[in-house]
Design an enzyme around this catalytic site. Sequence first.
Site, PDB file in Angstrom:
ATOM      1  N   VAL A  11       0.829  -1.206   0.000  1.00 42.96           N
ATOM      2  CA  VAL A  11       0.000   0.000   0.000  1.00 42.96           C
ATOM      3  C   VAL A  11       0.868   1.264   0.000  1.00 42.96           C
ATOM      4  O   VAL A  11       0.658   2.179  -0.794  1.00 42.96           O
ATOM      5  CB  VAL A  11      -0.948  -0.009   1.232  1.00 42.96           C
ATOM      6  CG1 VAL A  11      -1.581   1.358   1.450  1.00 42.96           C
ATOM      7  CG2 VAL A  11      -2.028  -1.065   1.033  1.00 42.96           C
ATOM      8  N   THR A 123      -5.571  -0.668   7.428  1.00 42.47           N
ATOM      9  CA  THR A 123      -6.918  -1.075   7.828  1.00 42.47           C
ATOM     10  C   THR A 123      -6.934  -1.286   9.340  1.00 42.47           C
ATOM     11  O   THR A 123      -6.251  -2.180   9.848  1.00 42.47           O
ATOM     12  CB  THR A 123      -7.291  -2.385   7.095  1.00 42.47           C
ATOM     13  OG1 THR A 123      -7.159  -2.148   5.690  1.00 42.47           O
ATOM     14  CG2 THR A 123      -8.705  -2.818   7.409  1.00 42.47           C
ATOM     15  N   GLU A 158      -4.064  -5.620  -5.089  1.00 42.68           N
ATOM     16  CA  GLU A 158      -2.742  -6.023  -5.578  1.00 42.68           C
ATOM     17  C   GLU A 158      -2.899  -6.556  -6.999  1.00 42.68           C
ATOM     18  O   GLU A 158      -3.864  -7.249  -7.304  1.00 42.68           O
ATOM     19  CB  GLU A 158      -2.149  -7.100  -4.667  1.00 42.68           C
ATOM     20  CG  GLU A 158      -1.697  -6.506  -3.343  1.00 42.68           C
ATOM     21  CD  GLU A 158      -1.192  -7.567  -2.366  1.00 42.68           C
ATOM     22  OE1 GLU A 158      -0.736  -8.622  -2.815  1.00 42.68           O
ATOM     23  OE2 GLU A 158      -1.258  -7.304  -1.153  1.00 42.68           O
ATOM     24  N   ASN A 211     -14.761  -5.094   2.681  1.00 38.80           N
ATOM     25  CA  ASN A 211     -14.033  -6.358   2.498  1.00 38.80           C
ATOM     26  C   ASN A 211     -14.863  -7.552   2.970  1.00 38.80           C
ATOM     27  O   ASN A 211     -14.851  -8.614   2.337  1.00 38.80           O
ATOM     28  CB  ASN A 211     -12.703  -6.319   3.250  1.00 38.80           C
ATOM     29  CG  ASN A 211     -11.587  -5.776   2.371  1.00 38.80           C
ATOM     30  OD1 ASN A 211     -11.837  -5.377   1.228  1.00 38.80           O
ATOM     31  ND2 ASN A 211     -10.375  -5.747   2.878  1.00 38.80           N
ATOM     32  N   LEU A 253     -17.995 -13.525  -7.941  1.00 39.09           N
ATOM     33  CA  LEU A 253     -18.918 -14.662  -7.987  1.00 39.09           C
ATOM     34  C   LEU A 253     -18.246 -15.860  -8.655  1.00 39.09           C
ATOM     35  O   LEU A 253     -18.904 -16.628  -9.345  1.00 39.09           O
ATOM     36  CB  LEU A 253     -20.184 -14.293  -8.774  1.00 39.09           C
ATOM     37  CG  LEU A 253     -21.315 -13.587  -8.024  1.00 39.09           C
ATOM     38  CD1 LEU A 253     -22.559 -13.488  -8.902  1.00 39.09           C
ATOM     39  CD2 LEU A 253     -21.672 -14.295  -6.717  1.00 39.09           C
ATOM     40  N   GLY A 256     -14.496 -21.380  -6.170  1.00 36.92           N
ATOM     41  CA  GLY A 256     -13.129 -21.903  -6.215  1.00 36.92           C
ATOM     42  C   GLY A 256     -12.764 -22.536  -4.891  1.00 36.92           C
ATOM     43  O   GLY A 256     -13.616 -23.123  -4.220  1.00 36.92           O
ATOM     44  N   CYS A 263      -5.560  -9.635   3.205  1.00 34.25           N
ATOM     45  CA  CYS A 263      -6.639  -8.733   3.645  1.00 34.25           C
ATOM     46  C   CYS A 263      -7.929  -9.446   4.049  1.00 34.25           C
ATOM     47  O   CYS A 263      -8.364  -9.326   5.185  1.00 34.25           O
ATOM     48  CB  CYS A 263      -6.933  -7.707   2.558  1.00 34.25           C
ATOM     49  SG  CYS A 263      -5.599  -6.512   2.392  1.00 34.25           S
ATOM     50  N   LYS A 266      -8.050 -11.689   7.336  1.00 35.68           N
ATOM     51  CA  LYS A 266      -7.827 -10.946   8.587  1.00 35.68           C
ATOM     52  C   LYS A 266      -8.912  -9.905   8.819  1.00 35.68           C
ATOM     53  O   LYS A 266      -9.319  -9.671   9.947  1.00 35.68           O
ATOM     54  CB  LYS A 266      -6.425 -10.329   8.606  1.00 35.68           C
ATOM     55  CG  LYS A 266      -6.286  -8.981   7.970  1.00 35.68           C
ATOM     56  CD  LYS A 266      -4.938  -8.350   8.245  1.00 35.68           C
ATOM     57  CE  LYS A 266      -4.670  -7.163   7.354  1.00 35.68           C
ATOM     58  NZ  LYS A 266      -5.604  -6.065   7.436  1.00 35.68           N
ATOM     59  N   LYS A 324      -3.728 -14.656  -5.426  1.00 36.79           N
ATOM     60  CA  LYS A 324      -4.570 -14.372  -6.585  1.00 36.79           C
ATOM     61  C   LYS A 324      -3.652 -14.014  -7.744  1.00 36.79           C
ATOM     62  O   LYS A 324      -2.437 -13.864  -7.554  1.00 36.79           O
ATOM     63  CB  LYS A 324      -5.551 -13.250  -6.296  1.00 36.79           C
ATOM     64  CG  LYS A 324      -4.868 -11.925  -5.994  1.00 36.79           C
ATOM     65  CD  LYS A 324      -5.895 -10.824  -5.918  1.00 36.79           C
ATOM     66  CE  LYS A 324      -5.287  -9.544  -6.387  1.00 36.79           C
ATOM     67  NZ  LYS A 324      -6.208  -8.490  -6.624  1.00 36.79           N
TER      68      LYS A 324
HETATM   69  P1  NAD Z   1       3.160  -4.681   3.985  1.00 35.54           P
HETATM   70  O1  NAD Z   1       3.498  -5.695   5.011  1.00 35.54           O
HETATM   71  O2  NAD Z   1       3.426  -4.965   2.549  1.00 35.54           O
HETATM   72  O3  NAD Z   1       3.917  -3.316   4.339  1.00 35.54           O
HETATM   73  C1  NAD Z   1       4.015  -2.788   5.619  1.00 35.54           C
HETATM   74  C2  NAD Z   1       5.367  -2.093   5.746  1.00 35.54           C
HETATM   75  O4  NAD Z   1       5.420  -1.381   6.982  1.00 35.54           O
HETATM   76  C3  NAD Z   1       6.553  -3.067   5.784  1.00 35.54           C
HETATM   77  O5  NAD Z   1       7.462  -2.721   4.737  1.00 35.54           O
HETATM   78  C4  NAD Z   1       7.181  -2.848   7.177  1.00 35.54           C
HETATM   79  O6  NAD Z   1       8.588  -2.965   7.174  1.00 35.54           O
HETATM   80  C5  NAD Z   1       6.748  -1.413   7.469  1.00 35.54           C
HETATM   81  N1  NAD Z   1       6.731  -1.060   8.890  1.00 35.54           N
HETATM   82  C6  NAD Z   1       6.292  -1.777   9.947  1.00 35.54           C
HETATM   83  N2  NAD Z   1       6.405  -1.069  11.075  1.00 35.54           N
HETATM   84  C7  NAD Z   1       6.915   0.141  10.743  1.00 35.54           C
HETATM   85  C8  NAD Z   1       7.242   1.320  11.472  1.00 35.54           C
HETATM   86  N3  NAD Z   1       7.053   1.416  12.780  1.00 35.54           N
HETATM   87  N4  NAD Z   1       7.738   2.377  10.778  1.00 35.54           N
HETATM   88  C9  NAD Z   1       7.940   2.315   9.445  1.00 35.54           C
HETATM   89  N5  NAD Z   1       7.646   1.235   8.707  1.00 35.54           N
HETATM   90  C10 NAD Z   1       7.134   0.155   9.341  1.00 35.54           C
HETATM   91  O7  NAD Z   1       1.614  -4.327   4.217  1.00 35.54           O
HETATM   92  P2  NAD Z   1       0.539  -3.890   3.120  1.00 35.54           P
HETATM   93  O8  NAD Z   1       0.043  -5.074   2.378  1.00 35.54           O
HETATM   94  O9  NAD Z   1       1.050  -2.708   2.377  1.00 35.54           O
HETATM   95  O10 NAD Z   1      -0.652  -3.445   4.092  1.00 35.54           O
HETATM   96  C11 NAD Z   1      -0.565  -2.271   4.872  1.00 35.54           C
HETATM   97  C12 NAD Z   1      -1.944  -1.964   5.415  1.00 35.54           C
HETATM   98  O11 NAD Z   1      -2.839  -1.640   4.357  1.00 35.54           O
HETATM   99  C13 NAD Z   1      -2.602  -3.101   6.188  1.00 35.54           C
HETATM  100  O12 NAD Z   1      -3.369  -2.575   7.240  1.00 35.54           O
HETATM  101  C14 NAD Z   1      -3.520  -3.724   5.158  1.00 35.54           C
HETATM  102  O13 NAD Z   1      -4.625  -4.364   5.739  1.00 35.54           O
HETATM  103  C15 NAD Z   1      -3.978  -2.497   4.376  1.00 35.54           C
HETATM  104  N6  NAD Z   1      -4.363  -2.765   2.998  1.00 35.54           N
HETATM  105  C16 NAD Z   1      -3.642  -3.635   2.239  1.00 35.54           C
HETATM  106  C17 NAD Z   1      -4.020  -3.848   0.925  1.00 35.54           C
HETATM  107  C18 NAD Z   1      -3.251  -4.826   0.071  1.00 35.54           C
HETATM  108  O14 NAD Z   1      -3.783  -5.193  -0.983  1.00 35.54           O
HETATM  109  N7  NAD Z   1      -2.059  -5.241   0.447  1.00 35.54           N
HETATM  110  C19 NAD Z   1      -5.125  -3.182   0.380  1.00 35.54           C
HETATM  111  C20 NAD Z   1      -5.816  -2.282   1.183  1.00 35.54           C
HETATM  112  C21 NAD Z   1      -5.429  -2.071   2.498  1.00 35.54           C
END
Ligand code: NAD
Length: 448
Positions: A11, A123, A158, A211, A253, A256, A263, A266, A324
């Site tokens: 993100v 989130t 993603e 979600n 829909l 699978g 996401c 959790k 996916k």
């Molecule tokens: P990710 O694990 O890919 O990235 C998180 C990053 O945060 C890591 O690189 C980690 O090193 C860094 N980090 C952790 N603690 C830190 C700190 N104190 N200071 C600085 N950096 C720190 O996670 P993600 O998939 O990008 O998801 C992030 C959030 O967004 C989650 O809450 C997730 O639910 C939400 N989200 C994810 C998606 C998705 O498709 N991946 C979509 C929408 C929302």
Amino acid sequence: MKITIIGTGYVGLVSGAVFADWGHNVMCLDIDKDKVDKINKGIMPIYEEGLEELVKKVSSEGRFKATTDYKSSIEHGELIFICVGTPSNQAGAANLNYVFSAAESIGKYMPNDEYKVVITKSTVPVGTHNKVREHVRIGAGNKKINFDVASNPEFLREGTSIYDANNTDRVVIGSDSEKALDILEDLYKHLDAPIVKTDLASAELIKYAANSFLATKISFINEISQICERTGADVKSVALGMGLDKRIGSRFLNAGIGYGGSCFPKDVEALYRTSSEYFYDFRLLRGVMDANERQKDYFVDKVFRKYGTNLSELTFGVLGAAFKNGTDDTRKSVAISVIRTLRGAGARIKLFDPAALENAKKELGQDNVKYSDNAEDVFKKADALFILTEWPEFANLEYPELVKDMNKKVIFDGRNLLDPIEMKDLGVEYYGVGRKDDADDTHENGVK
Ligand code: NAD
């Protein structure tokens, strides 16, 4: 605007690069030095279409930089986005330690009396904004700081995240400060998308509700696939007929082996836990989670019904490890979970995925798993082929030729990518999910 992103993962990195592409000056902060070094060298730590080119472009234009330096990053941003992970804790609720740690560091390095907006993009459960505010204050100690908090949940997917960031269906911003809402509205107003301005709690809940609703849709069609298997109906036809109703829509829909990823599992679980904390038993969500678990088990049961539970004489070719298509992400991937079960029963696995092999290696290691660098290779001498991720290219392989390389022409298609009748014509024993013309004609509770 000057923008700081904290947490440069799926993100944070995409949001940072896209904000920079919109003309803003972005610093992306992460505690993972290796990740930061890679990004600054133009090597992407994740696979995401178009990301490398975009990061190189905005870096060369001087509007994007990755760093591990908290002090300069916090001083830099008028807007500070928290994008760190919020994985499930052992009880199934969201683990907010990374968010709170980031919030305390923001407070620690926030300059005296310089107005900033601290925005949560991660989130987080309803009510977290108040705790974020508290943790920023704890970090600041006795300093006089001037900030508002806001919630701006992220909806990117993603695999298509850069497109999504520029073409979102809506932007959601929540805050108790009109000033913060106006600044955030300014950031997004050029997009051709409605902006939902609301209070903090509603913004936080919108993400979980969205979600969980999508996960419900997936579990619903998976449950329908079970009825199809027992009645001789075909789930693809049922989904088509349902989805053409505009009130329902065709997306999410596809029956699978269930939903996975970092996401949906959790977030559904966290919303269920939040409901319990507020003394509400959200039974529908319990059903959604149970159905998802069961769906994977049903699929593996087809294998055990055919071969028995000892698979040690068998070699399986597997297409797909990512949760996916379009991503290298294997977090909570159902494909990985199915592979583990098959391997646990003794099977030898030969695996290919177009993007997720490196992450699959980290999850599965080398024990009874070989990794192939092309799809064709996994057919060779396989006792059965498994399709576990819905990469579209898996539907377009030269099956008439490739199945000739197999030891036995058997396909378990966990994503319903192939046509059962075409497979039958090739002499393949084909098992789909809820398909009418597949080879599976016996079921625990009924006969097709
Ligand atoms: P990710 O694990 O890919 O990235 C998180 C990053 O945060 C890591 O690189 C980690 O090193 C860094 N980090 C952790 N603690 C830190 C700190 N104190 N200071 C600085 N950096 C720190 O996670 P993600 O998939 O990008 O998801 C992030 C959030 O967004 C989650 O809450 C997730 O639910 C939400 N989200 C994810 C998606 C998705 O498709 N991946 C979509 C929408 C929302």
